[in-house]
Design an enzyme around this catalytic site. Sequence first.
Site, mmCIF file in Angstrom:
data_model
loop_
_atom_site.group_PDB
_atom_site.id
_atom_site.type_symbol
_atom_site.label_atom_id
_atom_site.label_comp_id
_atom_site.label_asym_id
_atom_site.label_seq_id
_atom_site.Cartn_x
_atom_site.Cartn_y
_atom_site.Cartn_z
ATOM 1 C CG HIS A 22 -0.482 -0.186 2.624
ATOM 2 N ND1 HIS A 22 -0.104 -1.072 3.422
ATOM 3 C CD2 HIS A 22 -0.371 0.822 3.211
ATOM 4 C CE1 HIS A 22 0.416 -0.868 4.547
ATOM 5 N NE2 HIS A 22 0.534 -0.234 4.467
ATOM 6 N NE ARG A 26 0.551 -0.327 11.566
ATOM 7 C CZ ARG A 26 1.333 -0.167 10.794
ATOM 8 N NH1 ARG A 26 1.597 0.443 9.902
ATOM 9 N NH2 ARG A 26 2.451 -0.628 11.488
HETATM 10 C C1 SIN Z 1 -1.749 5.597 5.469
HETATM 11 O O1 SIN Z 1 -1.509 6.387 5.901
HETATM 12 O O2 SIN Z 1 -2.765 6.006 4.835
HETATM 13 C C2 SIN Z 1 -0.924 4.194 5.803
HETATM 14 C C3 SIN Z 1 -0.733 3.464 6.558
HETATM 15 C C4 SIN Z 1 0.503 2.270 6.922
HETATM 16 O O3 SIN Z 1 0.942 2.655 6.363
HETATM 17 O O4 SIN Z 1 -0.408 1.827 7.562
#
Ligand code: SIN
Length: 275
Positions: free
Chosen positions: A251, A266
């Site tokens: 991601h 998270r």
């Molecule tokens: C984010 O901040 O959009 C992603 C967070 C992550 O990398 O866990």
Amino acid sequence: MKITPLGDTLGAQVDNIDLSQLSEAEFAALYQAFLRYKVLFFREQPLSTDNHVALAKRFGELEPPHPFFPHLPDNEQVVVIETSRGNPPSQSYWHTDMTWQAVPPKCSVLHAQYVPEHGGDTIWCDMAAVWADLTDKEKIELRELDTIHALHAVEGSRYDHQDADGQSVVSKRAQDYPPIRRAMVQTHPETGQEVLFINEQFTRTIADWPEADSQQRLATLFSQARQSKYHVRFRWQKHSVAIWDNRATQHYAVTDYGDTPRRLHRVTVQGERSQ
Ligand code: SIN
């Protein structure tokens, strides 16, 4: 529960569900969707910290506290991802969480506390689909290769600072996390899909290859994964939730919002020993 697929190969929005009180049957359906779509999105989930942690625990045992990221004062397993006025995001990289660990996490549950009105999206990439599109010749070659994953990219980032001796705290702690060697192609322990298990932030080299050849080959594979046909992009709102399969995705946090305040929490679930 209503499941709406979003990307070509990954990503689905799940509606008509309350993540703070999932029945066994709802969780079983959700878990199948998680394996099928690799990243699930939810709107309007005002979870308490306890709800958030309890939800993540449905997926497995939680990771120990993150060695570098800040966490909630009353719960070390809830990482705080925050930018604020005068404290904008540092450089963003495509990554799979914590592949510098011997056993990378299984999944993460990310809960938006507040987000910019515009920007700050996150994009996920389906690394099983990237793999599936390689030629048979490439697959035969890549199945034989190992890669080295390491922590380097966190050094000098916003999560690092100098200690009293003027040394990087991350580089000191990095001694506890030596570079990890693992197969470039991993078989997903639950779906059986093969996954090109590399990521731009933490995969440093192809093991035993000359540096220049290794960088060139990795760059080609990374650019393959940058194609939008493998992606799904999520626009955050307050109390949105994303749950992703870290064993099959990378991601990327889009840092296009200056220093507009943005905060997400998270919670990360441990992976299985075989990876
Ligand atoms: C984010 O901040 O959009 C992603 C967070 C992550 O990398 O866990």
